[in-house]
Design a protein around this motif. Structure first.
Motif, mmCIF file in Angstrom:
data_model
loop_
_atom_site.group_PDB
_atom_site.id
_atom_site.type_symbol
_atom_site.label_atom_id
_atom_site.label_comp_id
_atom_site.label_asym_id
_atom_site.label_seq_id
_atom_site.Cartn_x
_atom_site.Cartn_y
_atom_site.Cartn_z
ATOM 1 N N THR A 57 0.826 -1.217 0.000
ATOM 2 C CA THR A 57 0.000 0.000 0.000
ATOM 3 C C THR A 57 0.852 1.256 0.000
ATOM 4 O O THR A 57 0.316 2.358 -0.040
ATOM 5 C CB THR A 57 -0.934 0.018 1.217
ATOM 6 O OG1 THR A 57 -0.151 -0.117 2.419
ATOM 7 C CG2 THR A 57 -1.942 -1.124 1.145
ATOM 8 N N THR A 58 2.169 1.102 0.040
ATOM 9 C CA THR A 58 3.094 2.236 -0.093
ATOM 10 C C THR A 58 4.212 1.840 -1.046
ATOM 11 O O THR A 58 4.706 0.707 -1.013
ATOM 12 C CB THR A 58 3.696 2.655 1.261
ATOM 13 O OG1 THR A 58 4.398 1.545 1.840
ATOM 14 C CG2 THR A 58 2.611 3.113 2.220
ATOM 15 N N TYR A 67 1.544 -7.309 -7.207
ATOM 16 C CA TYR A 67 0.176 -7.394 -6.697
ATOM 17 C C TYR A 67 -0.510 -8.671 -7.175
ATOM 18 O O TYR A 67 -0.129 -9.255 -8.196
ATOM 19 C CB TYR A 67 -0.632 -6.170 -7.139
ATOM 20 C CG TYR A 67 -0.120 -4.893 -6.526
ATOM 21 C CD1 TYR A 67 -0.673 -4.393 -5.356
ATOM 22 C CD2 TYR A 67 0.949 -4.209 -7.098
ATOM 23 C CE1 TYR A 67 -0.190 -3.223 -4.769
ATOM 24 C CE2 TYR A 67 1.441 -3.046 -6.521
ATOM 25 C CZ TYR A 67 0.869 -2.574 -5.353
ATOM 26 O OH TYR A 67 1.364 -1.431 -4.773
ATOM 27 N N LEU A 158 -7.885 -0.718 -4.128
ATOM 28 C CA LEU A 158 -6.791 -0.629 -3.169
ATOM 29 C C LEU A 158 -6.104 0.715 -3.334
ATOM 30 O O LEU A 158 -5.761 1.122 -4.451
ATOM 31 C CB LEU A 158 -5.787 -1.768 -3.411
ATOM 32 C CG LEU A 158 -4.565 -1.809 -2.490
ATOM 33 C CD1 LEU A 158 -4.990 -2.192 -1.071
ATOM 34 C CD2 LEU A 158 -3.532 -2.791 -3.025
ATOM 35 N N SER A 159 -5.897 1.418 -2.223
ATOM 36 C CA SER A 159 -5.203 2.707 -2.243
ATOM 37 C C SER A 159 -3.707 2.475 -2.057
ATOM 38 O O SER A 159 -3.292 1.729 -1.171
ATOM 39 C CB SER A 159 -5.744 3.609 -1.136
ATOM 40 O OG SER A 159 -5.080 4.863 -1.127
ATOM 41 N N VAL A 160 -2.900 3.110 -2.905
ATOM 42 C CA VAL A 160 -1.442 2.972 -2.856
ATOM 43 C C VAL A 160 -0.820 4.363 -2.746
ATOM 44 O O VAL A 160 -0.973 5.195 -3.641
ATOM 45 C CB VAL A 160 -0.903 2.246 -4.108
ATOM 46 C CG1 VAL A 160 0.620 2.112 -4.017
ATOM 47 C CG2 VAL A 160 -1.551 0.884 -4.266
#
Length: 209
Positions: A57-58, A67, A158-160
């Motif tokens: 996520t970072t 992923y 999904l937030s990255v």
């Protein structure tokens, strides 16, 4: 006498009716859920699968993250996928059983489940600047009959965070939320200045009396 083309006509109609299912079996774009559309627009009637996006996520700017999009349940015979990201500066890279169409990823052909699970692996190359990305994914769990009935799709995202993420907008000085007092503090300064300027004038008037 039976016309020799009558049967052929029926056969052509049958093929046309099956065309949508065959046309999308090798993957199409616009089905990732990014714009609110998934394969469930056409594929209906089946049990709803569960889907999940797994991966970091970072990321550092310019770094590559690995992923996995996972489909579980539903008809669970074969399945397809659609992956998209909300920034054209990010680069999606296809894994096994996938291909890239435009800026999105999709399946090359319906992929077989292993038990009740189907996995699609792919990569994301982050932009070179700080930004917060959203990765969108939708997966279709099908009964492998090459039709659209008895199948169902589900979507997730999904937030990255890349680098420091999207810049935080600072409050406008003097505006709402400004901790410095804003217009109230600024407008009070002239009042004090006028009061100080008026003191010598008042003293002079007293002496003249």
């Amino acid at each position: 006498m039976r016309h020799p083309l009558r049967g052929a006509g029926v056969f052509v109609v049958a093929l046309l009716g099956a065309a949508p299912a065959f046309a999308t079996s090798t993957g199409i774009t616009g089905q990732s859920g990014k714009d609110g559309v998934t394969c469930s627009t056409c594929h209906k009637g089946g049990e709803m699968p569960t889907v999940v996006l797994e991966g970091p996520t970072t990321l550092e700017p310019g770094a590559t993250g690995q992923y996995t999009f996972i489909i579980r349940g539903g008809a669970a015979k074969t399945g397809g996928v659609g992956i998209a990201v909300d920034s054209t500066a990010a680069n999606l890279q296809a894994g096994t059983g996938m291909k890239k169409l435009g800026n999105e990823l999709t399946h090359t052909a319906p992929q077989a489940f292993t038990g009740t699970e189907l996995r699609f692996n792919f990569s994301l190359v982050a932009p070179s600047t700080d930004v917060t990305l959203t990765v969108f994914g939708a997966g279709n769990s099908t009964n492998a009959d090459q039709g659209s009935d008895g199948d169902r799709a589900a979507s997730t995202k999904l937030s990255v965070k890349v680098g420091n993420g999207s810049p935080v907008v600072d409050p406008v000085p003097g505006g709402e939320g400004d901790g410095g007092g804003g217009c109230t503090a600024a407008s009070s300064a002239p009042v004090w200045a006028l009061a100080l300027m008026a003191l010598p004038l008042a003293a002079r008037r007293r002496r003249q009396r």
